[in-house]
Design an enzyme around this catalytic site. Structure first.
Site, PDB file in Angstrom:
ATOM      1  N   ARG A 176       0.817  -1.088   0.049  1.00  0.00           N
ATOM      2  CA  ARG A 176      -0.113  -0.014   0.013  1.00  0.00           C
ATOM      3  C   ARG A 176       0.807   1.303   0.090  1.00  0.00           C
ATOM      4  O   ARG A 176       1.675   1.594   1.093  1.00  0.00           O
ATOM      5  CB  ARG A 176      -0.995   0.053   1.138  1.00  0.00           C
ATOM      6  CG  ARG A 176      -1.647   1.427   1.415  1.00  0.00           C
ATOM      7  CD  ARG A 176      -2.984   1.144   2.214  1.00  0.00           C
ATOM      8  NE  ARG A 176      -2.633   1.164   3.774  1.00  0.00           N
ATOM      9  CZ  ARG A 176      -3.594   1.262   4.558  1.00  0.00           C
ATOM     10  NH1 ARG A 176      -4.705   1.507   4.275  1.00  0.00           N
ATOM     11  NH2 ARG A 176      -3.164   1.050   5.934  1.00  0.00           N
ATOM     12  N   ASP A 461      -3.579   2.697  14.409  1.00  0.00           N
ATOM     13  CA  ASP A 461      -2.800   3.305  13.249  1.00  0.00           C
ATOM     14  C   ASP A 461      -3.446   4.670  12.904  1.00  0.00           C
ATOM     15  O   ASP A 461      -4.297   5.203  13.828  1.00  0.00           O
ATOM     16  CB  ASP A 461      -2.800   2.424  12.016  1.00  0.00           C
ATOM     17  CG  ASP A 461      -3.814   2.366  11.174  1.00  0.00           C
ATOM     18  OD1 ASP A 461      -4.873   3.188  11.646  1.00  0.00           O
ATOM     19  OD2 ASP A 461      -3.960   1.593  10.473  1.00  0.00           O
TER      20      ASP A 461
END
Length: 562
Positions: A176, A461
């Site tokens: 990603r 996160d």
């Protein structure tokens, strides 16, 4: 007279300047040819990216003025058409459980690949603090992982050596890159800051596409996850990037495959259009549900009638969340690609067996819901969750790699109103406190170089930290009524927020210890988080505002062109 030793530096092509620290290992990925490829991507696509970001801002101004996201009448024929995406490669037909984590540290990458998951998504985005060292070590790690040579000697554990488990097999690697909005300030192209995702993608593709090709043909990779898009025009840019890269490498169109995270509210109204733009390169869509909650608040920041309840209450049982999941499944299966479920953020609770089993049962219940709804696979944040998740999905699928062919009609009647229904639930001072505590602790870790942080038995996160920030901002901005307990109701005000942050900072000092608190970046994180929660205008991204604090320029890292 002594001679001055030459300072080592990166060999760069014309127009490229590297401002990050020189390291011989980094130089093995920052080669002249690799940087020329990255620079070519930046030069070709900087105009379309800038235009797309301006259109994002235009759309947000419309939402601030009271407009709502809608299905685009101009693309009705795309939504109603009977087209399909390119057939899925057999190599990634089974994605029942995927583990995610940052592309660095090296040991974490090895453990994720050995975890028993079908896919490991190596992250340069929400789970990685984008320091120069993290980004470049991540590129080195992934190059070695693709080559099968990655290993790590852990001197803290008596010299234990970690390497890939070739006997059991390893997870398929997806990568990603960062979103379109994020810069890479350590790389300049023609004296412009490089587009972060093109640096991430370009370096990884350049060094690894041949290993994926290996005579296997189109659709065998490299594989990617694409974050934070808000409109199909942004998918169109990615599709052009992929085609440009394939042409450069001399490989078949469609070799690169990507799954798009639907993690913004506007993108939920563009699912068909996004898949259509990427139809030769698509590997489906994913419910990026934590960022989706964050985006709901950001999109409706000017709408006092759409206040979120406590973060813990905004789950998939909320009508707008369930509708988004159902629409994603129907859209993907109609177009013959994977519909991936959301993240299980729980982590094992080592010192409390009963609490650990209760957490695992929550995970099992969430994954049963996803499997029954029609998802083809799902995400886990920790290797300890994988056996339980595999048991749920594999038990439901009964030997099938996915359920794209299953007769599931969820999402057929989802309307705009379903996707926009305001969430319901209580708003409390205790949630305001928890948001402050989580937000400050995460931001302190991020500033110190860690983008994936275990906090209060959850893996946090940037997405979950963003929810903490924007929810506090929304409540203060609109003076939300908060339950303070014992039947007492108070209004969210800047003064209340300031007192809460101050008190939670003292609580954090006690939790982490005074010495660690002083040595860390907690005080700085507290100031940033508190300021953002009372800002007159909501900043688009927490980490974008803080990014300048982790950029360290080394002017001699690449040779002077003077």
């Amino acid at each position: 007279m002594s001679k001055t030793m030459p300072v080592p530096c990166y060999e760069t092509p014309e127009g490229v300047d590297i401002r990050g620290r020189y390291d011989p290992e980094f130089a093995s990925v920052l080669t002249r040819d690799a940087l020329a490829f990255v620079a070519a991507l930046h030069r070709e696509f900087r105009g379309p990216v800038r235009h797309a970001m301006e259109l994002r801002r235009d759309a947000q101004r419309c939402y601030d003025a009271g407009e709502l996201p809608r299905f685009d009448p101009a693309t009705r024929l795309v939504r109603e058409g009977e087209w399909t995406c390119a057939p899925l490669p057999p190599a990634i037909a089974d994605r029942t459980v995927e583990i995610t984590g940052p592309a660095d540290p090296r040991k974490m990458v090895i453990n994720a690949l050995n975890s028993g998951a079908k896919v490991f998504m190596a992250d340069f985005e929400d789970a990685l603090s984008p320091t120069w060292e993290n980004l470049m070590r991540g590129q080195v790690n992934l190059r070695d992982a693709v080559a099968g040579t990655i290993s790590f000697r852990d001197d803290a554990r008596g010299g234990r050596v970690y390497k890939l488990d070739d006997e059991r097999g390893t997870a398929k690697l997806f990568v990603r890159p960062r979103g379109w909005h994020l810069p890479e300030s350590h790389v300049l192209v023609d004296n412009e800051t490089a587009i972060g995702c093109l640096v991430d993608f370009g370096l990884y593709f350049f060094h690894n596409h041949a290993a994926f090709r290996a005579g296997q043909g189109a659709g065998y990779g490299p594989f990617f996850y694409l974050p934070k898009m808000e409109h199909s025009r942004e998918a169109r840019i990615w599709n052009a990037v992929f085609s440009r890269a394939e042409k450069f490498a001399g490989i078949e169109n469609g070799s690169v495959r990507a799954t798009v995270l639907v993690e913004t509210l506007p993108a939920a109204f563009q699912m068909d259009e996004i898949l259509h733009e990427l139809r030769e390169h698509s590997a489906g869509l994913n419910c990026g549900r934590w960022d989706y909650i964050f985006s709901y608040v950001k999109t409706f920041r000017g709408h006092p009638g759409r206040l979120l309840p406590d973060r813990a209450l905004v789950g998939m049982a909320q009508h707008f969340m369930r509708s988004y999941s159902q629409l994603l499944i129907r859209t993907c299966h109609r177009r013959r690609v994977h519909a991936m479920g959301g993240m299980a953020a729980q982590i094992p609770i080592k010192d409390d067996a009963a609490a650990n089993e209760a957490a695992l049962e929550l995970v099992r219940g969430d994954k049963r819901r996803e499997a029954l709804a029609g998802h083809d696979g799902t995400w886990a944040a920790h290797p300890g969750l994988i056996p339980a998740i595999r048991e749920v999905f594999e038990g439901h699928l009964g030997g099938r790699p996915n359920q794209i062919d299953a007769a599931i009609d969820s999402g057929a009647d989802i309307t705009e109103e379903d996707l926009l229904q305001p969430p319901r639930g209580a708003r409390t001072v205790e949630a305001l406190r928890l948001n402050a505590r989580v937000g400050v602790r995460y931001l302190a870790a991020w500033l110190a170089g860690s983008g994936s942080v275990p906090l209060y038995n959850l893996m946090e996160d940037a997405a979950t930290a963003e929810i903490s920030r924007v929810q506090n901002w929304q409540w203060v901005r609109h003076g939300a009524a908060l339950d303070a307990g014992c039947g007492v109701e108070v209004r969210a005000t800047p003064e209340l927020l300031a007192r809460v942050v101050e008190e939670e900072m003292e609580r954090l000092r006690a939790e982490v210890g005074a010495q660690r608190f002083r040595a860390g970046r907690y005080a700085e994180a507290g100031r940033i988080f508190g300021r953002q929660c009372v800002a007159p205008e909501l900043d688009d991204f927490l980490t974008l505002d803080a990014y300048g604090l982790i950029v360290v320029h080394h002017p001699r890292a690449s040779p002077s062109k003077l």
